[in-house]
Design a protein around this motif. Structure first.
Motif, PDB file in Angstrom:
ATOM      1  N   ARG A  36     -65.140  24.126  66.626  1.00  0.00           N
ATOM      2  CA  ARG A  36     -64.189  23.088  67.050  1.00  0.00           C
ATOM      3  C   ARG A  36     -64.499  22.598  68.461  1.00  0.00           C
ATOM      4  N   ALA A  37     -64.770  23.533  69.360  1.00  0.00           N
ATOM      5  CA  ALA A  37     -65.055  23.165  70.756  1.00  0.00           C
ATOM      6  C   ALA A  37     -66.312  22.302  70.846  1.00  0.00           C
ATOM      7  N   ILE A  38     -67.330  22.663  70.095  1.00  0.00           N
ATOM      8  CA  ILE A  38     -68.573  21.883  70.107  1.00  0.00           C
ATOM      9  C   ILE A  38     -68.333  20.493  69.531  1.00  0.00           C
ATOM     10  N   GLU A  39     -67.608  20.416  68.425  1.00  0.00           N
ATOM     11  CA  GLU A  39     -67.308  19.111  67.828  1.00  0.00           C
ATOM     12  C   GLU A  39     -66.525  18.237  68.801  1.00  0.00           C
ATOM     13  N   GLN A  40     -65.510  18.810  69.443  1.00  0.00           N
ATOM     14  CA  GLN A  40     -64.716  18.045  70.406  1.00  0.00           C
ATOM     15  C   GLN A  40     -65.590  17.552  71.550  1.00  0.00           C
ATOM     16  N   HIS A  41     -66.434  18.416  72.051  1.00  0.00           N
ATOM     17  CA  HIS A  41     -67.304  18.032  73.149  1.00  0.00           C
ATOM     18  C   HIS A  41     -68.251  16.919  72.736  1.00  0.00           C
ATOM     19  N   ASP A  43     -68.034  14.858  70.215  1.00  0.00           N
ATOM     20  CA  ASP A  43     -67.314  13.638  69.831  1.00  0.00           C
ATOM     21  C   ASP A  43     -66.710  12.938  71.043  1.00  0.00           C
ATOM     22  N   GLY A  44     -66.604  13.660  72.161  1.00  0.00           N
ATOM     23  CA  GLY A  44     -66.069  13.053  73.371  1.00  0.00           C
ATOM     24  C   GLY A  44     -64.577  12.801  73.316  1.00  0.00           C
ATOM     25  N   ARG A  45     -63.867  13.614  72.542  1.00  0.00           N
ATOM     26  CA  ARG A  45     -62.418  13.425  72.468  1.00  0.00           C
ATOM     27  C   ARG A  45     -61.738  14.780  72.424  1.00  0.00           C
ATOM     28  N   LYS A  46     -60.514  14.784  72.833  1.00  0.00           N
ATOM     29  CA  LYS A  46     -59.726  16.007  72.787  1.00  0.00           C
ATOM     30  C   LYS A  46     -58.693  15.865  71.683  1.00  0.00           C
ATOM     31  N   LEU A  47     -58.546  16.916  70.920  1.00  0.00           N
ATOM     32  CA  LEU A  47     -57.523  16.913  69.888  1.00  0.00           C
ATOM     33  C   LEU A  47     -56.252  17.499  70.498  1.00  0.00           C
ATOM     34  N   LEU A  48     -55.309  16.629  70.746  1.00  0.00           N
ATOM     35  CA  LEU A  48     -54.094  17.056  71.407  1.00  0.00           C
ATOM     36  C   LEU A  48     -52.929  17.111  70.431  1.00  0.00           C
ATOM     37  N   GLU A  49     -52.076  18.061  70.651  1.00  0.00           N
ATOM     38  CA  GLU A  49     -50.843  18.131  69.881  1.00  0.00           C
ATOM     39  C   GLU A  49     -49.942  16.974  70.317  1.00  0.00           C
ATOM     40  N   GLY A  50     -49.010  16.603  69.479  1.00  0.00           N
ATOM     41  CA  GLY A  50     -48.101  15.500  69.790  1.00  0.00           C
ATOM     42  C   GLY A  50     -47.350  15.695  71.095  1.00  0.00           C
ATOM     43  N   SER A  51     -46.889  16.904  71.364  1.00  0.00           N
ATOM     44  CA  SER A  51     -46.137  17.135  72.592  1.00  0.00           C
ATOM     45  C   SER A  51     -47.036  17.028  73.816  1.00  0.00           C
ATOM     46  N   GLU A  52     -48.290  17.437  73.682  1.00  0.00           N
ATOM     47  CA  GLU A  52     -49.227  17.307  74.806  1.00  0.00           C
ATOM     48  C   GLU A  52     -49.517  15.832  75.078  1.00  0.00           C
ATOM     49  N   ARG A  53     -49.705  15.068  74.010  1.00  0.00           N
ATOM     50  CA  ARG A  53     -49.934  13.628  74.161  1.00  0.00           C
ATOM     51  C   ARG A  53     -48.745  12.957  74.838  1.00  0.00           C
ATOM     52  N   ARG A  54     -47.549  13.318  74.411  1.00  0.00           N
ATOM     53  CA  ARG A  54     -46.342  12.743  75.001  1.00  0.00           C
ATOM     54  C   ARG A  54     -46.258  13.101  76.475  1.00  0.00           C
ATOM     55  N   HIS A  55     -46.539  14.359  76.807  1.00  0.00           N
ATOM     56  CA  HIS A  55     -46.494  14.796  78.201  1.00  0.00           C
ATOM     57  C   HIS A  55     -47.476  13.991  79.046  1.00  0.00           C
ATOM     58  N   LEU A  56     -48.684  13.798  78.548  1.00  0.00           N
ATOM     59  CA  LEU A  56     -49.672  13.024  79.299  1.00  0.00           C
ATOM     60  C   LEU A  56     -49.236  11.579  79.472  1.00  0.00           C
ATOM     61  N   ARG A  57     -48.652  11.001  78.423  1.00  0.00           N
ATOM     62  CA  ARG A  57     -48.205   9.604  78.514  1.00  0.00           C
ATOM     63  C   ARG A  57     -47.068   9.460  79.517  1.00  0.00           C
ATOM     64  N   VAL A  58     -46.118  10.383  79.479  1.00  0.00           N
ATOM     65  CA  VAL A  58     -44.997  10.348  80.428  1.00  0.00           C
ATOM     66  C   VAL A  58     -45.510  10.511  81.851  1.00  0.00           C
ATOM     67  N   THR A  59     -46.456  11.417  82.053  1.00  0.00           N
ATOM     68  CA  THR A  59     -47.020  11.630  83.379  1.00  0.00           C
ATOM     69  C   THR A  59     -47.700  10.363  83.885  1.00  0.00           C
ATOM     70  N   GLU A  60     -48.492   9.726  83.034  1.00  0.00           N
ATOM     71  CA  GLU A  60     -49.169   8.494  83.441  1.00  0.00           C
ATOM     72  C   GLU A  60     -48.154   7.399  83.773  1.00  0.00           C
ATOM     73  N   TYR A  61     -47.109   7.292  82.952  1.00  0.00           N
ATOM     74  CA  TYR A  61     -46.071   6.288  83.193  1.00  0.00           C
ATOM     75  C   TYR A  61     -45.416   6.523  84.554  1.00  0.00           C
ATOM     76  N   MET A  62     -45.072   7.786  84.830  1.00  0.00           N
ATOM     77  CA  MET A  62     -44.421   8.104  86.110  1.00  0.00           C
ATOM     78  C   MET A  62     -45.338   7.764  87.282  1.00  0.00           C
ATOM     79  N   GLN A  63     -46.625   8.041  87.141  1.00  0.00           N
ATOM     80  CA  GLN A  63     -47.548   7.745  88.233  1.00  0.00           C
ATOM     81  C   GLN A  63     -47.673   6.249  88.463  1.00  0.00           C
ATOM     82  N   VAL A  64     -47.730   5.485  87.395  1.00  0.00           N
ATOM     83  CA  VAL A  64     -47.802   4.031  87.535  1.00  0.00           C
ATOM     84  C   VAL A  64     -46.513   3.504  88.180  1.00  0.00           C
TER      85      VAL A  64
END
Length: 95
Positions: A36-41, A43-64
């Motif tokens: 999995r780690a090799i495939e992710q690397h 492929d150049g993408r991270k497989l994130l859980e929904g809550s992790e994605r939401r956390h990142l989006r909220v963080t980016e929104y707050m920073q903007v």
């Protein structure tokens, strides 16, 4: 007929322990974790859980939003805040 073939990989003892601990946590085999780690690397993408994605989006929104507020109300502080953020990133995250 399977197209997978064995691949031998040497890792240091501490890395092996980390791989085995993470595999146990994720309830998969160490081989599955490494695949999995090799495939992710590659492929150049991270497989994130929904809550992790939401956390990142909220963080980016707050920073903007904060950047917009600072630019509008306290433009003289922006450079100081960016430098302090960089200092803390190095101190706390080694980046």
């Amino acid at each position: 007929m399977s197209t997978s073939r064995p691949y031998t990989l040497r890792v240091a003892g501490d890395l092996r322990a980390r791989i085995e601990a993470e595999a146990a946590k994720l309830e998969c085999s160490p081989s599955d974790l490494v695949r999995r780690a090799i495939e992710q690397h590659l492929d150049g993408r991270k497989l994130l859980e929904g809550s992790e994605r939401r956390h990142l989006r909220v963080t980016e929104y707050m920073q903007v939003a904060l950047d917009a507020i600072i630019r509008e109300n306290h433009p003289e502080l922006r450079e100081t805040l960016v430098l302090e953020a960089d200092r803390r990133m190095k101190l706390h995250h080694g980046a």
